[in-house]
Design an enzyme around this catalytic site. Structure first.
Site, PDB file in Angstrom:
ATOM      1  N   LYS A 143      29.321  31.042  44.368  1.00  0.00           N
ATOM      2  CA  LYS A 143      29.706  31.078  43.491  1.00  0.00           C
ATOM      3  C   LYS A 143      28.368  31.232  42.455  1.00  0.00           C
ATOM      4  O   LYS A 143      28.405  31.336  41.961  1.00  0.00           O
ATOM      5  CB  LYS A 143      30.549  30.220  42.979  1.00  0.00           C
ATOM      6  CG  LYS A 143      32.443  30.055  43.511  1.00  0.00           C
ATOM      7  CD  LYS A 143      33.036  31.304  42.635  1.00  0.00           C
ATOM      8  CE  LYS A 143      34.284  30.799  43.120  1.00  0.00           C
ATOM      9  NZ  LYS A 143      34.982  30.688  44.315  1.00  0.00           N
TER      10      LYS A 143
HETATM   11  C1  PLP Z   1      35.886  31.378  45.074  1.00  0.00           C
HETATM   12  C2  PLP Z   1      35.688  31.514  46.304  1.00  0.00           C
HETATM   13  C3  PLP Z   1      37.105  32.379  47.020  1.00  0.00           C
HETATM   14  C4  PLP Z   1      37.445  33.706  46.486  1.00  0.00           C
HETATM   15  O1  PLP Z   1      36.660  34.621  45.409  1.00  0.00           O
HETATM   16  P1  PLP Z   1      37.064  34.962  44.234  1.00  0.00           P
HETATM   17  O2  PLP Z   1      36.037  36.006  43.722  1.00  0.00           O
HETATM   18  O3  PLP Z   1      38.273  34.307  43.837  1.00  0.00           O
HETATM   19  O4  PLP Z   1      38.210  36.330  45.523  1.00  0.00           O
HETATM   20  C5  PLP Z   1      36.678  32.515  48.957  1.00  0.00           C
HETATM   21  N1  PLP Z   1      35.743  31.462  49.508  1.00  0.00           N
HETATM   22  C6  PLP Z   1      35.377  30.880  48.837  1.00  0.00           C
HETATM   23  C7  PLP Z   1      34.283  29.560  49.444  1.00  0.00           C
HETATM   24  C8  PLP Z   1      35.403  30.361  47.234  1.00  0.00           C
HETATM   25  O5  PLP Z   1      34.660  29.628  46.440  1.00  0.00           O
END
Ligand code: PLP
Length: 467
Positions: A112
């Site tokens: 993120k």
């Molecule tokens: C947010 C997240 C996901 C999921 O990603 P999306 O974009 O919501 O599909 C998967 N793994 C981790 C570690 C995350 O933080």
């Protein structure tokens, strides 16, 4: 570049308004009016660019005249300079034909950060130029919250309210949010699930009076700017492995469908992406959809991969828009029916089309533990529960072994020390910059799962709007 809503009745907007708006006023999500495409020759010229230079190239068609290209390049350079690997999103070879794309070198150790560090800077840039302030509200099952808070802390033009489901985040995830003490940071623990938190965010956005009064904005993965920034690492990986002259496939542990949709966007931009493999946990609505055209909502169960404990994947609507040949009213109708009946019926022909590109694989908690162990034993890599699901989904569902497979490692194993330790017998260590996390003081407000309670809290704490 103009942006249109997936539900077809909100006004078209430019990039800066899409950045600040989040959800469209008709309940839809903004997507580019046309997909910008680079030619093979243009992609070839991008090989060898540094990560931030590539970000500037890949994102430039999306910015229009909202952000000057040089300003964007400066923000990208600044955003990624703090990451703890020179390659920013390094590829680590796991076997002859499989790579791990490490997306955990940012400040909060999850993928993120790759979008949010840049989005936070873009917010500040655009707001300052306009002389405006905003109030960001978001829901998180873990990683979004800390990454958003880290990206917005101490920024003068922003207040940020992040809701997390009370006692449903890992200790590390919660502490990464609640130990950040800044005037503009407000952590809320909601008595409910992640989907409840997400519904509260949507309800606040759908309350137009509140939305305008508070200058609401979002950084959750419905924000187009995040998807845009995530396209960059798919391009980076594909180019490193020989694109545009060689195909590449990706396996992505998936929750809200934002990350894997960015891979889809990279393909729309002209990169030869063969297959997109969605990794799912026991909250497997997407796996059921891609495997058997069964998209029916079930209750959310907590799993070892909490960032994927989601039943309604918001960003799926963006793919649905493409599958419906960009017919906004048809999407609006499908989504209304989905909301009302808990089930989405896509006709067979369109589902087949989705299935040509996407595959999905579900792992139970038991299989997730076995996956962490198997990955460590066969490759020597310690991976977090989400990434382990990605690796095994990729191994299981790849169709063409001659196409290189890149698995998105979405979090550092030390974000989930208990599950990783229990599954592998190896206790992952936090990187030095976070090693005192457990000694830091936590601060958050616990609130009931009602719109009223949350809105009152936002009204009284927000510095931008209200009284
Ligand atoms: C947010 C997240 C996901 C999921 O990603 P999306 O974009 O919501 O599909 C998967 N793994 C981790 C570690 C995350 O933080």
């Amino acid at each position: 570049m103009r942006y249109i809503s997936t539900r077809g009745s909100a006004p078209d907007l430019g990039f800066d308004d899409v950045l600040l708006t989040g959800l469209a006023r008709d309940g839809g999500l903004y997507v580019p009016a046309d997909w910008p495409r680079f030619t093979a020759a243009e992609w070839r010229e991008m090989r060898g660019l540094s990560y931030d230079e590539l970000a500037a190239r890949v994102c430039s068609p999306y910015l229009g005249d909202a952000i000057d290209e040089d300003d964007f390049a400066d923000m990208a350079a600044d955003a990624y300079s703090g990451f703890d690997h020179d390659a920013v999103a390094p590829l680590k070879q796991l076997s002859a034909d499989t790579w791990l794309m490490e997306l955990f070198h940012g400040p909060t150790l999850s993928f993120k950060d790759y979008a949010l560090q840049l989005v936070g800077r873009m917010f500040d840039h655009v707001l300052t130029r306009r002389g405006e302030r905003i109030c960001i509200v978001g829901a998180t099952s873990g990683d979004t919250g800390s990454a958003a808070i880290e990206a917005c802390r101490d920024r003068e033009a922003i207040d940020i309210f992040i809701m997390h489901p009370y006692q449903r985040c890992s200790d590390v995830q919660r502490k990464q949010m609640t130990t950040i003490h800044a005037m503009n940071v407000h952590n809320i623990a909601v008595d409910g699930t992640f989907d409840d938190c997400q519904d509260l965010v949507k309800a606040m956005f759908n309350d137009m009076a509140f939305r305008d009064e508070m200058h609401l904005s979002a950084v959750n993965s419905i924000n187009w700017a995040r998807i845009m920034c995530q396209i960059v690492y798919y391009a980076h990986a594909a180019l490193s492995l020989g694109a545009p002259d060689r195909e590449v496939s990706f396996a992505v542990p998936t929750g809200n469908f934002g990350n894997v949709f960015a891979a889809y966007a990279a393909r729309q931009m002209g990169l030869p992406i063969g297959q997109l493999i969605v990794g799912a946990n026991e909250n497997d609505i997407l796996a059921r959809f891609f495997n058997s055209n069964d998209m029916s909502m079930q209750t959310v169960v907590p799993t070892l991969s909490p960032s994927m404990d989601i039943q309604v994947s918001s960003n799926f609507e963006r793919l649905l828009f493409e599958l419906m040949d960009r017919d906004g009213p048809a999407v609006a109708h499908l989504m209304q029916t989905f909301r009302a009946s808990g089930s989405l019926g896509l006709d067979d022909e369109r589902w087949q089309r989705a299935q040509q590109l996407f595959s999905a694989h579900r792992l139970s908690n038991e299989e997730c533990r076995a996956a962490m162990k198997a990955v460590l034993e066969s490759t020597g890599e310690l991976v977090d529960p989400h990434s382990a699901i990605g690796v095994v989904a990729g191994w299981t569902r790849r169709r063409d072994p001659s196409v290189p497979l890149v698995v998105a490692a979405t979090a550092h194993p030390a974000k989930f020390p208990d599950s990783v330790g229990e599954a592998t017998g190896v206790h992952p260590q936090l990187p030095p910059r976070l090693s005192d996390l457990f000694d830091r003081e936590e601060r958050y407000d616990r609130l009931p799962n009602t719109l009223n309670a949350i809105q009152d809290f936002v009204r009284k704490s927000n510095r931008a709007g209200g009284r």
